[in-house]
Design an enzyme around this catalytic site. Structure first.
Site, PDB file in Angstrom:
ATOM      1  N   GLY A  98       0.742  -1.199   0.125  1.00 16.11           N
ATOM      2  CA  GLY A  98      -0.089   0.144  -0.057  1.00 16.11           C
ATOM      3  C   GLY A  98       0.715   1.163   0.097  1.00 16.11           C
ATOM      4  O   GLY A  98       1.238   1.682   1.130  1.00 16.11           O
ATOM      5  N   THR A 150       0.531   3.875  -3.350  1.00 14.72           N
ATOM      6  CA  THR A 150      -0.211   4.672  -3.837  1.00 14.72           C
ATOM      7  C   THR A 150      -1.446   5.422  -3.291  1.00 14.72           C
ATOM      8  O   THR A 150      -2.264   4.545  -2.826  1.00 14.72           O
ATOM      9  CB  THR A 150      -0.348   4.241  -5.445  1.00 14.72           C
ATOM     10  N   THR A 204       2.081   9.619  -7.975  1.00 19.28           N
ATOM     11  CA  THR A 204       3.498   9.380  -7.961  1.00 19.28           C
ATOM     12  C   THR A 204       4.321  10.338  -7.081  1.00 19.28           C
ATOM     13  O   THR A 204       5.431   9.637  -6.818  1.00 19.28           O
ATOM     14  CB  THR A 204       4.062   9.875  -9.615  1.00 19.28           C
ATOM     15  N   GLU A 228      11.740  -4.597  -6.737  1.00 24.38           N
ATOM     16  CA  GLU A 228      10.285  -4.640  -7.538  1.00 24.38           C
ATOM     17  C   GLU A 228      10.725  -4.313  -9.116  1.00 24.38           C
ATOM     18  O   GLU A 228      10.060  -4.934  -9.972  1.00 24.38           O
ATOM     19  CB  GLU A 228       9.434  -3.680  -6.875  1.00 24.38           C
TER      20      GLU A 228
HETATM   21  C1  LIG Z   1      -3.369  -2.126 -12.193  1.00 28.60           C
HETATM   22  C2  LIG Z   1      -2.681  -1.276 -11.521  1.00 28.60           C
HETATM   23  C3  LIG Z   1      -2.006  -1.903  -9.994  1.00 28.60           C
HETATM   24  C4  LIG Z   1      -1.325  -1.092  -9.206  1.00 28.60           C
HETATM   25  N1  LIG Z   1      -0.768  -1.838  -8.174  1.00 28.60           N
HETATM   26  C5  LIG Z   1      -0.052  -1.210  -7.022  1.00 28.60           C
HETATM   27  C6  LIG Z   1       0.092  -1.583  -5.853  1.00 28.60           C
HETATM   28  O1  LIG Z   1      -0.028  -2.970  -5.542  1.00 28.60           O
HETATM   29  N2  LIG Z   1       0.746  -0.897  -4.962  1.00 28.60           N
HETATM   30  C7  LIG Z   1       0.811   0.465  -5.136  1.00 28.60           C
HETATM   31  O2  LIG Z   1       1.187   1.245  -4.243  1.00 28.60           O
HETATM   32  N3  LIG Z   1       0.470   1.047  -6.385  1.00 28.60           N
HETATM   33  C8  LIG Z   1      -0.051   0.563  -7.336  1.00 28.60           C
HETATM   34  N4  LIG Z   1      -0.486   0.880  -8.579  1.00 28.60           N
HETATM   35  C9  LIG Z   1      -0.339   2.281  -8.838  1.00 28.60           C
HETATM   36  C10 LIG Z   1       0.892   2.373  -9.748  1.00 28.60           C
HETATM   37  O3  LIG Z   1       2.320   2.342  -9.074  1.00 28.60           O
HETATM   38  C11 LIG Z   1       0.802   4.110 -10.095  1.00 28.60           C
HETATM   39  O4  LIG Z   1      -0.664   4.007 -11.086  1.00 28.60           O
HETATM   40  C12 LIG Z   1       1.961   4.502 -10.873  1.00 28.60           C
HETATM   41  O5  LIG Z   1       2.899   4.756 -10.060  1.00 28.60           O
HETATM   42  C13 LIG Z   1       1.489   6.158 -11.563  1.00 28.60           C
HETATM   43  O6  LIG Z   1       0.926   6.891 -10.615  1.00 28.60           O
HETATM   44  P1  LIG Z   1      -0.482   7.554 -10.860  1.00 28.60           P
HETATM   45  O7  LIG Z   1      -1.396   6.500 -11.497  1.00 28.60           O
HETATM   46  O8  LIG Z   1      -0.783   8.259  -9.417  1.00 28.60           O
HETATM   47  O9  LIG Z   1      -0.278   8.649 -11.979  1.00 28.60           O
HETATM   48  P2  LIG Z   1       0.032  10.086 -11.643  1.00 28.60           P
HETATM   49  O10 LIG Z   1       1.269  10.464 -10.858  1.00 28.60           O
HETATM   50  O11 LIG Z   1      -1.123  10.718 -11.386  1.00 28.60           O
HETATM   51  O12 LIG Z   1       0.816  10.630 -13.141  1.00 28.60           O
HETATM   52  C14 LIG Z   1      -0.146  10.766 -14.293  1.00 28.60           C
HETATM   53  C15 LIG Z   1       0.483  10.698 -15.668  1.00 28.60           C
HETATM   54  O13 LIG Z   1       1.478  11.889 -15.469  1.00 28.60           O
HETATM   55  C16 LIG Z   1       2.997  11.400 -15.387  1.00 28.60           C
HETATM   56  N5  LIG Z   1       3.774  12.545 -14.469  1.00 28.60           N
HETATM   57  C17 LIG Z   1       3.243  12.774 -13.269  1.00 28.60           C
HETATM   58  N6  LIG Z   1       4.068  13.480 -12.627  1.00 28.60           N
HETATM   59  C18 LIG Z   1       5.311  14.007 -13.804  1.00 28.60           C
HETATM   60  C19 LIG Z   1       6.302  14.726 -13.857  1.00 28.60           C
HETATM   61  N7  LIG Z   1       6.819  15.302 -12.722  1.00 28.60           N
HETATM   62  N8  LIG Z   1       7.043  14.705 -14.838  1.00 28.60           N
HETATM   63  C20 LIG Z   1       6.585  13.948 -16.153  1.00 28.60           C
HETATM   64  N9  LIG Z   1       5.214  13.095 -15.875  1.00 28.60           N
HETATM   65  C21 LIG Z   1       4.671  13.143 -14.935  1.00 28.60           C
HETATM   66  C22 LIG Z   1       3.146  10.117 -15.309  1.00 28.60           C
HETATM   67  O14 LIG Z   1       4.205   9.642 -15.669  1.00 28.60           O
HETATM   68  C23 LIG Z   1       1.822   9.531 -15.620  1.00 28.60           C
HETATM   69  O15 LIG Z   1       2.172   9.242 -16.903  1.00 28.60           O
HETATM   70  C24 LIG Z   1      -0.991   0.182  -9.366  1.00 28.60           C
HETATM   71  C25 LIG Z   1      -1.504   0.611 -10.449  1.00 28.60           C
HETATM   72  C26 LIG Z   1      -2.382   0.074 -11.529  1.00 28.60           C
HETATM   73  C27 LIG Z   1      -3.054   0.677 -12.664  1.00 28.60           C
END
Ligand SMILES: Cc1cc2nc3c(=O)[nH]c(=O)nc-3n(C[C@H](O)[C@H](O)[C@H](O)COP(=O)(O)OP(=O)(O)OC[C@H]3O[C@@H](n4cnc5c(N)ncnc54)[C@H](O)[C@@H]3O)c2cc1C
Length: 385
Positions: free
Chosen positions: A121, A123, A129, A243
């Site tokens: 846990g 995100t 991110t 990871e």
């Molecule tokens: C099916 C699935 C399973 C997952 N499993 C887990 C899990 O078990 N545990 C867990 O903790 N998380 C999990 N995740 C979360 C995953 O790690 C995040 O979705 C991923 O890190 C991206 O974060 P976000 O979705 O919040 O995107 P955001 O942070 O909202 O970013 C959206 C987009 O903007 C871009 N972006 C954001 N900031 C910048 C920047 N400064 N410069 C350039 N580009 C930027 C990103 O690259 C991305 O393309 C999972 C996600 C999915 C979809």
């Protein structure tokens, strides 16, 4: 770079196990978005999910490259390791930073398959991110912590007994350093469900058992804090290299599966009186995928070797994940194109693997953030975020 140890027996054993879980098994689960219980049970029974647990705690004490080979072979066999890969990569945090007492309490039961550590846990919906911006807060209350907040995309939470949780324990503005004030906990979800812990599944484009998790005054024994309070971000970062390496290995496995599938079809499918694979327009994309896979494989091996030697592998683990995720996504697209219309038919399994492998340029870290890491930490460019 060839494999430094002979992993052929491990690879063969994984392949043999996976042969009992063919395409029909995964298709049926995919339709229902159901969890592959029998597959996870078989992997656990065979000891593969305890590969990284030291022998003294009942595991097989294998190195990172063996764990990577296991995950790769699962994917290359057409199976989906996403159902259980977290047990491999969350393990590093417990192994490297957990107390002797915590390891004694949890590791043997995990190795025996009595406990599942499959949920991670980190995100949250608002911070994404920007992990340091997470808001879930754990407040010390005597010999417990009380947790309030929310996580999103906590995969496998419904199918796991334990969750590795990253929460804030000191308000961001009061933390001693930029990365301080976050702590890692091992949450026993069996005890917490209904008592402040609520899990809601999120249906996605593939069968991934992902969820959102709500904490409402959930109590965790203070003994379940891993390492020192406030140092959690550092522990999670070191676990994230594991990871990235393991997910990269899974992408290598996927890429191999797509290449095999495409090459066999291109040899057999006859159109205009000759195999389609005789056309350079068909064979070149397959060859390109193969080159991409081999290059990524080298980086995965280098990252795993550095990790195992206890050296800094941040750049290599990130580059391995990037190259491998790009390779598997390109190979997925190539495999659909090679199959023409049949690439879209469920019974070929290609569309399922296509959906599954799409995840890895986004999670567990997205492409842009890897590029930012390399720009800043390897090339010395200014931090962009
Ligand atoms: C099916 C699935 C399973 C997952 N499993 C887990 C899990 O078990 N545990 C867990 O903790 N998380 C999990 N995740 C979360 C995953 O790690 C995040 O979705 C991923 O890190 C991206 O974060 P976000 O979705 O919040 O995107 P955001 O942070 O909202 O970013 C959206 C987009 O903007 C871009 N972006 C954001 N900031 C910048 C920047 N400064 N410069 C350039 N580009 C930027 C990103 O690259 C991305 O393309 C999972 C996600 C999915 C979809």
């Amino acid at each position: 770079m060839t494999e430094t140890t002979d992993l052929a027996p491990v690879r063969e054993a994984v392949r043999a196990l996976c042969a009992a879980f063919p395409g029909e098994y995964w298709r049926a689960l995919d339709r229902e978005r159901a969890y592959p219980e029998e597959f996870v049970a078989a992997l656990t029974k065979a000891g593969f999910l305890a590969a990284l647990i030291p022998e003294e705690y009942g595991g097989s004490g294998l190195p990172m490259n063996a764990a990577a080979a296991i995950m790769e072979e699962i994917q290359a066999s057409g199976c989906n390791g996403a159902a259980c890969h977290a047990q491999m990569y969350t393990m590093g945090t417990l192994l490297r930073h957990g107390s002797a007492e915590q390891k004694k309490r949890y590791l043997p039961a995990i190795a025996r398959g009595e406990l599942r550590l499959q949920a991670f846990g980190v995100t949250e919906p608002t911070s994404g991110t920007d992990t340091l911006g997470l808001r879930t807060f754990a407040t010390r209350d005597g010999d417990h912590y009380i947790v309030n907040g929310q996580k999103i995309w906590t995969s496998r939470a419904e199918h796991s007994d334990l969750m590795l949780l990253l929460a804030r324990t000191t308000p961001r503005e009061e933390a001693k350093s930029r990365t301080g004030g976050l702590s890692v906990f091992l949450v026993d979800m069996r005890a917490a469900k209904g008592l402040g812990l609520t899990i809601r599944p999120i249906r996605t484009m593939m069968n991934h058992a992902t969820t959102e998790v709500f904490f409402d005054a959930m109590r965790i024994p203070a003994d379940n804090l891993i390492g020192t309070e406030g140092e959690g971000f550092r522990y999670i970062l070191s676990g994230m290299n594991a990871e990235r390496i393991l997910i990269a290995a899974e992408c290598i496995g996927d890429t191999k599966w797509f290449i095999d599938k495409a090459a066999s079809y291109a040899r057999e499918r006859v159109v205009f009186g000759r195999p389609i694979g005789q056309n350079q327009g068909v064979q070149f994309p397959i060859a390109r995928s193969y080159i991409g896979m081999r290059a990524a494989e080298l980086m995965v091996r280098e990252a795993a070797a550095l990790y195992e030697a206890g050296k800094d592998c941040g750049a290599e683990a990130n580059m391995a994940k990037h190259l491998a995720a790009e390779a598997s996504w390109a190979a997925a697209d190539m495999c659909v194109q090679t199959h023409g219309g049949f690439g879209f038919a469920e019974e070929f399994d290609i569309e399922r693997k296509f959906r599954e492998t799409r995840l890895y340029t986004v999670a567990p870290i997205s492409t842009n953030l890897i590029l930012s890491y390399i720009a800043e930490h390897v090339l010395g460019l200014p931090r962009s975020y």
